[in-house]
Design a protein around this motif. Structure first.
Motif, PDB file in Angstrom:
ATOM      1  N   LYS A  78     -12.158   4.639  -5.995  1.00 44.56           N
ATOM      2  CA  LYS A  78     -12.225   5.933  -5.309  1.00 44.56           C
ATOM      3  C   LYS A  78     -10.855   6.350  -4.801  1.00 44.56           C
ATOM      4  O   LYS A  78     -10.497   7.528  -4.843  1.00 44.56           O
ATOM      5  CB  LYS A  78     -13.206   5.856  -4.145  1.00 44.56           C
ATOM      6  N   PHE A  79     -10.085   5.402  -4.308  1.00 45.12           N
ATOM      7  CA  PHE A  79      -8.749   5.703  -3.799  1.00 45.12           C
ATOM      8  C   PHE A  79      -7.841   6.176  -4.928  1.00 45.12           C
ATOM      9  O   PHE A  79      -7.091   7.136  -4.786  1.00 45.12           O
ATOM     10  CB  PHE A  79      -8.152   4.455  -3.139  1.00 45.12           C
TER      11      PHE A  79
ATOM     12  N   LYS B  19     -15.038  -0.711  -5.821  1.00 49.24           N
ATOM     13  CA  LYS B  19     -15.566   0.608  -5.469  1.00 49.24           C
ATOM     14  C   LYS B  19     -14.553   1.396  -4.638  1.00 49.24           C
ATOM     15  O   LYS B  19     -14.201   2.534  -4.954  1.00 49.24           O
ATOM     16  CB  LYS B  19     -16.863   0.431  -4.679  1.00 49.24           C
ATOM     17  N   ARG B  20     -14.052   0.757  -3.590  1.00 49.75           N
ATOM     18  CA  ARG B  20     -13.150   1.455  -2.685  1.00 49.75           C
ATOM     19  C   ARG B  20     -11.847   1.846  -3.385  1.00 49.75           C
ATOM     20  O   ARG B  20     -11.339   2.952  -3.226  1.00 49.75           O
ATOM     21  CB  ARG B  20     -12.858   0.565  -1.480  1.00 49.75           C
TER      22      ARG B  20
ATOM     23  N   HIS C 254       0.837  -1.202   0.000  1.00 51.45           N
ATOM     24  CA  HIS C 254       0.000   0.000   0.000  1.00 51.45           C
ATOM     25  C   HIS C 254       0.877   1.259   0.000  1.00 51.45           C
ATOM     26  O   HIS C 254       1.746   1.387   0.860  1.00 51.45           O
ATOM     27  CB  HIS C 254      -0.889  -0.032   1.241  1.00 51.45           C
TER      28      HIS C 254
ATOM     29  N   LYS D 295     -10.403   8.826  -7.482  1.00 49.22           N
ATOM     30  CA  LYS D 295     -11.317   9.764  -6.809  1.00 49.22           C
ATOM     31  C   LYS D 295     -12.712   9.719  -7.430  1.00 49.22           C
ATOM     32  O   LYS D 295     -13.448  10.703  -7.420  1.00 49.22           O
ATOM     33  CB  LYS D 295     -10.782  11.204  -6.798  1.00 49.22           C
TER      34      LYS D 295
ATOM     35  N   ASP E 244     -20.671   0.031   2.626  1.00 50.83           N
ATOM     36  CA  ASP E 244     -21.901  -0.154   1.864  1.00 50.83           C
ATOM     37  C   ASP E 244     -23.035  -0.638   2.751  1.00 50.83           C
ATOM     38  O   ASP E 244     -24.179  -0.236   2.583  1.00 50.83           O
ATOM     39  CB  ASP E 244     -21.677  -1.152   0.718  1.00 50.83           C
TER      40      ASP E 244
ATOM     41  N   LYS F 187       1.411  -1.243   4.108  1.00 54.42           N
ATOM     42  CA  LYS F 187       0.873  -2.563   4.438  1.00 54.42           C
ATOM     43  C   LYS F 187       1.057  -3.503   3.249  1.00 54.42           C
ATOM     44  O   LYS F 187       0.801  -3.124   2.102  1.00 54.42           O
ATOM     45  CB  LYS F 187      -0.610  -2.427   4.786  1.00 54.42           C
TER      46      LYS F 187
ATOM     47  N   LYS G 248     -16.992  -4.621  -3.467  1.00 52.00           N
ATOM     48  CA  LYS G 248     -16.522  -3.724  -2.417  1.00 52.00           C
ATOM     49  C   LYS G 248     -15.172  -3.119  -2.769  1.00 52.00           C
ATOM     50  O   LYS G 248     -14.966  -1.911  -2.679  1.00 52.00           O
ATOM     51  CB  LYS G 248     -16.416  -4.490  -1.098  1.00 52.00           C
ATOM     52  N   TRP G 249     -14.247  -3.988  -3.206  1.00 50.19           N
ATOM     53  CA  TRP G 249     -12.882  -3.505  -3.440  1.00 50.19           C
ATOM     54  C   TRP G 249     -12.760  -2.681  -4.716  1.00 50.19           C
ATOM     55  O   TRP G 249     -11.957  -1.751  -4.772  1.00 50.19           O
ATOM     56  CB  TRP G 249     -11.881  -4.656  -3.410  1.00 50.19           C
TER      57      TRP G 249
ATOM     58  N   LYS H  43     -19.365 -10.230  -3.427  1.00 53.31           N
ATOM     59  CA  LYS H  43     -19.487  -9.076  -2.539  1.00 53.31           C
ATOM     60  C   LYS H  43     -18.125  -8.376  -2.374  1.00 53.31           C
ATOM     61  O   LYS H  43     -18.039  -7.147  -2.383  1.00 53.31           O
ATOM     62  CB  LYS H  43     -19.998  -9.566  -1.180  1.00 53.31           C
ATOM     63  N   LYS H  44     -17.086  -9.201  -2.225  1.00 53.45           N
ATOM     64  CA  LYS H  44     -15.743  -8.645  -2.047  1.00 53.45           C
ATOM     65  C   LYS H  44     -15.262  -7.933  -3.316  1.00 53.45           C
ATOM     66  O   LYS H  44     -14.639  -6.877  -3.240  1.00 53.45           O
ATOM     67  CB  LYS H  44     -14.755  -9.750  -1.676  1.00 53.45           C
TER      68      LYS H  44
ATOM     69  N   CYS I  59      -6.095  -2.451   4.564  1.00 53.35           N
ATOM     70  CA  CYS I  59      -5.318  -1.319   4.044  1.00 53.35           C
ATOM     71  C   CYS I  59      -4.214  -0.849   4.983  1.00 53.35           C
ATOM     72  O   CYS I  59      -3.223  -0.303   4.538  1.00 53.35           O
ATOM     73  CB  CYS I  59      -6.231  -0.126   3.763  1.00 53.35           C
ATOM     74  N   HIS I  60      -4.441  -0.990   6.280  1.00 57.25           N
ATOM     75  CA  HIS I  60      -3.398  -0.527   7.207  1.00 57.25           C
ATOM     76  C   HIS I  60      -3.264  -1.481   8.376  1.00 57.25           C
ATOM     77  O   HIS I  60      -4.097  -2.364   8.564  1.00 57.25           O
ATOM     78  CB  HIS I  60      -3.680   0.898   7.687  1.00 57.25           C
ATOM     79  N   PHE I  61      -2.219  -1.286   9.154  1.00 58.68           N
ATOM     80  CA  PHE I  61      -2.023  -2.086  10.361  1.00 58.68           C
ATOM     81  C   PHE I  61      -3.306  -2.029  11.191  1.00 58.68           C
ATOM     82  O   PHE I  61      -3.872  -0.956  11.379  1.00 58.68           O
ATOM     83  CB  PHE I  61      -0.841  -1.520  11.160  1.00 58.68           C
TER      84      PHE I  61
ATOM     85  N   GLU J  42      -9.167   9.624   2.505  1.00 55.82           N
ATOM     86  CA  GLU J  42      -9.741   8.590   1.640  1.00 55.82           C
ATOM     87  C   GLU J  42     -11.196   8.316   2.013  1.00 55.82           C
ATOM     88  O   GLU J  42     -11.566   8.362   3.176  1.00 55.82           O
ATOM     89  CB  GLU J  42      -8.950   7.274   1.782  1.00 55.82           C
ATOM     90  N   ASP J  43     -11.980   7.988   0.978  1.00 55.55           N
ATOM     91  CA  ASP J  43     -13.366   7.562   1.197  1.00 55.55           C
ATOM     92  C   ASP J  43     -13.388   6.070   1.490  1.00 55.55           C
ATOM     93  O   ASP J  43     -13.119   5.254   0.624  1.00 55.55           O
ATOM     94  CB  ASP J  43     -14.186   7.878  -0.064  1.00 55.55           C
TER      95      ASP J  43
END
Lengths: 126, 246
Positions: free
Chosen positions: A104-105, A100-101, A70, A108, B85, A75, A97-98, A93-94, B51-53, B80-81
């Motif tokens: 956005k990361f 979308k997230r 990351h 944007k 959901d 991470k 979810k990922w 579902k995963k 994403c993080h520790f 970050e958003d």
């Protein structure tokens, strides 16, 4: 004997039901519209920085069989490729979810159906 | 007669307490737990730890976690958003975090974090709590911003047992700590300079200086010898302009 056979059949049938139907998933994303996508398009988009310094590659790397890192938190991210991480792309579902997230990361904004399908195709076959 | 029994009883209680306090795992530890409680919640680990520790809930008080988990905050989670959901997942995490927060914990380090914080403050960053700030006060900026660490929020870069809730000094290894301790001398002193490494009391000598250029990257390198009690070693530290010694 019959009982054993029956349970084997039920087992195989149930595991197949659990497997993801990608065509159905893609149709859901594109709202049944015709969209152009491909694994090679996904590969091209993978390293494209729509916002400076951020692409899929910046966290996941370009070799999907290898772990990623990351960019903000350092991470370690498990490999995306099914070859080294068979758990990937096994839960709808995963996936949703990922996508979308992470869109956005990275951008944007949420990804278009073309982008989403191309990414998944790229991951599936690499 | 009863007096005698009481004193004999007391004697044994004292002996027991004395023995127990000497061992690592003792009964009295029920009231005196070290570190912070380890994480036992897969939802939290999967959702936040992807994403993080996965920072233990015992690192912030309940009021901080509540604030951090509001919709507004999740829409802008340190830039970050990360909004959820489905609210059921979010609620599970909120419940876990608040029930195990620092001010609810019986663990020593959690108690210290909680006590250090004025009740009207609810910081969103663990690194903004007075206790954590004070504990990291003496570490030079160069050591924190170096590539393998990045910032104080990267617990695992130095705390080898952070995932076990153990933040003890004994389990800390700061990357490049030696270079950090002599960086001022490496930056300013001439060849032949002899000094003492702070905190380890080794003596060191800057032997020579050279420029190494590799492709287009130019690096300044300095060869240093260290002399400890019965150890002698030589190391070369290099850095790019404006960078940190490695």
């Amino acid at each position: 004997m019959n009982k054993i056979l029956l349970s084997i059949i039920i087992y195989i049938a149930s595991t197949n039901i659990l497997a993801i139907d990608f065509n159905k998933l893609y149709k859901g994303w594109s709202n049944n519209q015709q969209v152009s996508y491909s694994a090679s398009m996904g590969k091209e988009l993978w390293s494209k920085e729509i916002l400076p310094g951020k692409s899929c590659k910046s966290c996941h790397g370009s070799d999907l069989t290898q772990p990623g890192k990351h960019i903000r938190t350092n991470k370690i991210i498990k490999p995306l490729s099914l070859k080294s991480n068979p758990e990937r792309l096994t839960k709808e579902k995963k996936i949703n979810k990922w996508l979308k997230r992470n869109c956005k990361f990275t951008y944007k904004r949420e990804c278009s159906p073309e982008e989403k399908i191309s990414f998944i195709e790229f991951i599936r076959f690499n | 007669m009863t007096k005698k029994y009481i004193s004999i009883g007391l004697f044994f209680v004292l002996i027991f307490a004395a023995i127990q306090s000497k061992s690592d795992y003792n009964l009295l530890n029920i009231f005196n737990k070290r570190g912070v409680q380890v994480i036992e919640n897969t939802t939290y680990q999967e959702e936040c730890g992807a994403c993080h520790f996965d920072y233990q809930p015992g690192l912030l008080p309940e009021r901080s976690w509540k604030k951090l988990m509001t919709n507004d905050e999740l829409l802008n989670h340190f830039g970050e958003d990360v909004s959820f959901d489905d609210s059921s997942t979010a609620n599970k995490i909120i419940k876990y975090l608040t029930l195990n927060a620092a001010d609810k914990s019986s663990y020593n380090r959690s108690k210290k974090i909680s006590r250090s914080l004025p009740s009207h403050q609810s910081p969103l960053r663990i690194t903004n709590t007075p206790y954590i700030k004070r504990k990291h006060h003496g570490i030079s900026k160069e050591l924190i911003t170096q590539q393998s660490v990045g910032s104080l929020s990267n617990c695992t870069a130095c705390h080898n047992n952070a995932h076990k809730g153990d933040y003890d000094d004994d389990s800390v290894t700061i990357p490049n700590i030696k270079a950090g301790l002599i960086s001022i001398e490496l930056n300013t002193q001439k060849d032949g300079y002899v000094g003492i490494v702070k905190s380890t009391n080794e003596s060191f000598k800057i032997i020579s200086t050279k420029i190494s250029s590799n492709l287009s990257v130019k690096k300044l390198c300095r060869v240093v010898s260290f002399k400890g009690n019965d150890e002698f070693s030589v190391r070369t530290y290099c850095k790019i302009k404006g960078g940190f010694w490695h």
